[in-house]
Design an enzyme around this catalytic site. Structure first.
Site, PDB file in Angstrom:
ATOM      1  N   SER A  50      -9.922   3.327   7.582  1.00 39.25           N
ATOM      2  CA  SER A  50      -8.476   3.291   7.348  1.00 39.25           C
ATOM      3  C   SER A  50      -7.798   3.921   8.558  1.00 39.25           C
ATOM      4  O   SER A  50      -8.416   4.717   9.272  1.00 39.25           O
ATOM      5  CB  SER A  50      -8.117   4.110   6.108  1.00 39.25           C
ATOM      6  OG  SER A  50      -8.791   3.624   4.984  1.00 39.25           O
ATOM      7  N   ASP A  82      -9.231  -1.303   8.654  1.00 36.86           N
ATOM      8  CA  ASP A  82      -8.537  -1.767   7.444  1.00 36.86           C
ATOM      9  C   ASP A  82      -7.031  -1.523   7.603  1.00 36.86           C
ATOM     10  O   ASP A  82      -6.614  -0.451   8.046  1.00 36.86           O
ATOM     11  CB  ASP A  82      -9.095  -0.975   6.248  1.00 36.86           C
ATOM     12  CG  ASP A  82      -8.663  -1.536   4.906  1.00 36.86           C
ATOM     13  OD1 ASP A  82      -8.374  -2.748   4.830  1.00 36.86           O
ATOM     14  OD2 ASP A  82      -8.639  -0.761   3.921  1.00 36.86           O
ATOM     15  N   HIS A  83      -6.230  -2.489   7.241  1.00 34.90           N
ATOM     16  CA  HIS A  83      -4.757  -2.373   7.256  1.00 34.90           C
ATOM     17  C   HIS A  83      -4.191  -1.771   8.545  1.00 34.90           C
ATOM     18  O   HIS A  83      -3.463  -0.765   8.506  1.00 34.90           O
ATOM     19  CB  HIS A  83      -4.251  -1.566   6.053  1.00 34.90           C
ATOM     20  CG  HIS A  83      -4.409  -2.292   4.760  1.00 34.90           C
ATOM     21  ND1 HIS A  83      -3.578  -3.316   4.373  1.00 34.90           N
ATOM     22  CD2 HIS A  83      -5.350  -2.175   3.785  1.00 34.90           C
ATOM     23  CE1 HIS A  83      -3.985  -3.783   3.205  1.00 34.90           C
ATOM     24  NE2 HIS A  83      -5.063  -3.123   2.830  1.00 34.90           N
ATOM     25  N   GLU A 134      -2.921 -10.757   6.817  1.00 33.81           N
ATOM     26  CA  GLU A 134      -2.416 -10.808   5.426  1.00 33.81           C
ATOM     27  C   GLU A 134      -1.043 -11.444   5.317  1.00 33.81           C
ATOM     28  O   GLU A 134      -0.177 -11.229   6.150  1.00 33.81           O
ATOM     29  CB  GLU A 134      -2.365  -9.367   4.873  1.00 33.81           C
ATOM     30  CG  GLU A 134      -1.739  -9.235   3.496  1.00 33.81           C
ATOM     31  CD  GLU A 134      -1.745  -7.786   2.961  1.00 33.81           C
ATOM     32  OE1 GLU A 134      -2.588  -6.979   3.400  1.00 33.81           O
ATOM     33  OE2 GLU A 134      -0.880  -7.484   2.123  1.00 33.81           O
ATOM     34  N   GLY A 181      -6.008   1.204  -5.663  1.00 31.87           N
ATOM     35  CA  GLY A 181      -5.982   2.299  -6.641  1.00 31.87           C
ATOM     36  C   GLY A 181      -6.540   1.842  -7.980  1.00 31.87           C
ATOM     37  O   GLY A 181      -6.948   0.689  -8.129  1.00 31.87           O
ATOM     38  N   GLY A 209      -8.332  -4.250  -3.331  1.00 31.48           N
ATOM     39  CA  GLY A 209      -8.201  -3.678  -4.674  1.00 31.48           C
ATOM     40  C   GLY A 209      -9.415  -3.927  -5.542  1.00 31.48           C
ATOM     41  O   GLY A 209      -9.294  -4.238  -6.729  1.00 31.48           O
TER      42      GLY A 209
HETATM   43  P1  13P Z   1      -9.262   0.019  -4.005  1.00 27.94           P
HETATM   44  O1  13P Z   1      -8.210   1.061  -3.878  1.00 27.94           O
HETATM   45  O2  13P Z   1      -9.128  -0.784  -5.266  1.00 27.94           O
HETATM   46  O3  13P Z   1     -10.631   0.571  -3.845  1.00 27.94           O
HETATM   47  O4  13P Z   1      -9.030  -1.045  -2.837  1.00 27.94           O
HETATM   48  C1  13P Z   1      -9.363  -0.749  -1.516  1.00 27.94           C
HETATM   49  C2  13P Z   1      -8.795  -1.710  -0.546  1.00 27.94           C
HETATM   50  O5  13P Z   1      -8.472  -2.836  -0.853  1.00 27.94           O
HETATM   51  C3  13P Z   1      -8.662  -1.226   0.846  1.00 27.94           C
HETATM   52  O6  13P Z   1      -7.981  -2.114   1.659  1.00 27.94           O
END
Ligand code: 13P
Length: 292
Positions: A50, A82-83, A134, A181, A209
């Site tokens: 992250s 990620d993101h 995305e 979450g 997610g």
């Molecule tokens: P969760 O919070 O459901 O584990 O999802 C993680 C996620 O999609 C990170 O990009």
């Protein structure tokens, strides 16, 4: 072996009908536990940092840890961002050795998202690095950014098709009803939307997610074309709970390495469960043949 590009890894997973597990590490040991789990199952795995983890440790430490851990392992390991929202951070990841990056410009209008993503694809493809992008806004909290239900919106399949046709992507992340979450109730996952987006784009879908989805939902999503499933929240809970639980059960034990050992085993068990559930067991060989 050296870290591998995410693009052939996910293309292979999609072709074979399974999903590669992607976990967000929080420290060196959690990275090591991911690769150990993949190794025990002979599976590919995605270690996805992250942005806040990069801000905490810095690019250099993370990439060096991962080079060392993956370098000693025979299974294919992807180091993914990620993101990614900050272009400088994304660029540095590409330069320093990440083998995949996500550009999340989903809060921008279509044309701006396309423009920013195209720039990242240009940098990444020159370096042999895969890109995830995305459209639509996924609900929940990710990297301290909160997307409320009222602000989230499902991905428009027509936009998804136009977007993916113009970009060479390793993965496409869509808002299909899952959320970052823990879920409060049953998530309203739009399977027909996943199916339509996959038909129109042909790009392996990244399912965000993943924590808290039932096995039935997971298996349906994989059948419809999800080839990467993200798990972060689950890991954070196991990380903290296993530490606390060890201390509760052994209140006199002040040997930190034993506490860390218990935490490592708990994390590895979680990673193995998810990798196996998503169908990754014994897929390392086929993936290696594609990335070689
Ligand atoms: P969760 O919070 O459901 O584990 O999802 C993680 C996620 O999609 C990170 O990009």
């Amino acid at each position: 072996m050296p870290l591998v590009n995410m693009k052939p890894v996910l293309a292979e997973a999609k072709a074979q009908g399974y999903a590669v597990a992607a976990f967000n590490p929080v420290d060196y040991a959690s990275m090591k536990a991911m690769v150990a789990a993949a190794e025990e199952l002979n599976a590919p795995v995605i270690v996805q940092t992250s942005a806040k983890t990069i801000k905490y440790y810095g690019h250099r430490a993370l990439v060096e840890w991962m080079r060392e851990i993956a370098g000693e392992s025979p299974v294919p390991v992807v180091l993914h961002l990620d993101h990614g929202k900050d272009l400088d951070m994304i660029k540095k990841c590409i330069e320093m050795g990440w083998t995949s990056v996500m550009i999340d410009a989903s809060e921008h209008p279509f044309e701006k998202n396309l423009e920013l993503t195209s720039k990242v694809v240009e940098w990444a493809s020159a370096a042999g690095v895969g890109v995830e992008a995305e459209i639509g806004q996924i609900m929940g909290v990710e990297d301290d950014m909160v997307v409320d239900e009222k602000d989230s919106h499902y991905t428009d399949p027509e936009e998804a098709e136009r977007f993916c046709r113009q970009l060479d992507l390793a993965a496409f992340a869509a808002a299909v009803g899952t959320a970052h979450g823990y879920y409060k109730g049953e998530p309203d996952v739009r399977f027909e939307l996943i199916e339509e987006i996959n038909k129109r784009t042909g790009v392996p879908m990244a399912l965000h997610g993943g924590t808290g989805l039932s096995d039935e939902v997971i298996q349906r999503c994989i059948k419809l074309g999800c080839a990467k499933i993200n798990i972060s929240t689950n890991l954070k809970h196991v990380f903290i709970d296993s530490f606390v639980e060890y201390h509760k059960n052994n209140p006199k034990d002040y040997e930190p390495l034993r506490v860390l050992g218990a935490q490592f085993e708990a994390l590895k068990a979680l990673f193995k469960e998810k990798i196996a559930q998503f169908g990754g067991t014994n897929r390392a060989g086929e993936v290696l043949a594609k990335v070689a």
